[in-house]
Design an enzyme around this catalytic site. Structure first.
Site, PDB file in Angstrom:
ATOM      1  N   CYS A  50       0.935  -1.126   0.010  1.00 56.25           N
ATOM      2  CA  CYS A  50       0.005   0.062  -0.138  1.00 56.25           C
ATOM      3  C   CYS A  50       0.838   1.255   0.015  1.00 56.25           C
ATOM      4  O   CYS A  50       1.512   1.558   0.984  1.00 56.25           O
ATOM      5  CB  CYS A  50      -1.019   0.054   1.156  1.00 56.25           C
ATOM      6  SG  CYS A  50      -1.717   1.388   1.778  1.00 56.25           S
ATOM      7  N   CYS A  53       0.095   3.852   2.781  1.00 57.39           N
ATOM      8  CA  CYS A  53       0.484   3.250   4.029  1.00 57.39           C
ATOM      9  C   CYS A  53       2.008   3.499   4.004  1.00 57.39           C
ATOM     10  O   CYS A  53       2.690   3.870   5.037  1.00 57.39           O
ATOM     11  CB  CYS A  53       0.260   1.683   3.969  1.00 57.39           C
ATOM     12  SG  CYS A  53      -1.390   1.435   3.966  1.00 57.39           S
TER      13      CYS A  53
END
Length: 181
Positions: A50, A53
């Site tokens: 991600c 993230c």
């Protein structure tokens, strides 16, 4: 010797104010620690693939003051989505990075897509903790399905959608149209 001890004593608060946020990896242990210390549980769902993230990790979680600002109110838990699909489903996580705030008894207090700046992240988490008071107060009152905290205005940020399910897609049924007469 006295001067040396004084320098150490004065430096101690400064050192504690720059401690990084301590992340637990076991949710059950976090619930126990939260109950013992009268704090909320901050569960951060992320994944190594991600990009938002990764950005959050580099720009927010690496901030040295984050621990001093959030540790007094939260037991923080970082959970990899790939290893915790069932927990993500249980807490309604549909995109990452997402933070779920829980009482020590496991009740959802608030859920939000993780703010992407350190200032907004800390501000949001402090507002949630202030609104819900101590974890004991949170546990004693019913939690509504819709959070009542008004976080700062949302900042547009990319969200990484969860990988599609392996279940086959069923095409929608479309009624045939009749040609005009």
């Amino acid at each position: 010797l006295y001067a040396f001890a004084l320098v150490i004593a004065l430096a101690q608060p400064a050192l504690s104010q720059t401690a990084p946020l301590r992340w637990e990896t076991n949710l059950d242990q976090a619930f126990k620690a939260a109950a013992a210390s009268n704090r909320l549980v901050l569960v951060h769902f992320w994944a190594p693939w991600c990009r938002p993230c990764q950005k959050l990790e580099a720009t927010v979680f690496k901030q040295p003051q984050l621990g001093a600002q959030l540790d007094p109110k939260y037991v923080a838990v970082k959970l990899d989505l790939d290893q915790n699909h069932e927990l993500a489903k249980k807490y309604g996580v549909t995109a990452i990075p997402t933070d779920v705030i829980l009482s020590p008894q496991g009740q959802v207090v608030y859920k939000t897509h993780s703010p992407q700046t350190a200032e907004l992240y800390v501000s949001t988490m402090q507002q949630i903790a202030a609104k819900h008071g101590s974890a004991a107060l949170v546990a004693s009152k019913p939690v509504s399905a819709v959070p009542s905290v008004t976080p700062p205005p949302p900042v547009p940020q990319p969200q990484q959608q969860l990988p599609p399910s392996t279940a086959p897609m069923i095409p929608p049924v479309v009624a045939p149209s009749t040609p005009p007469i």
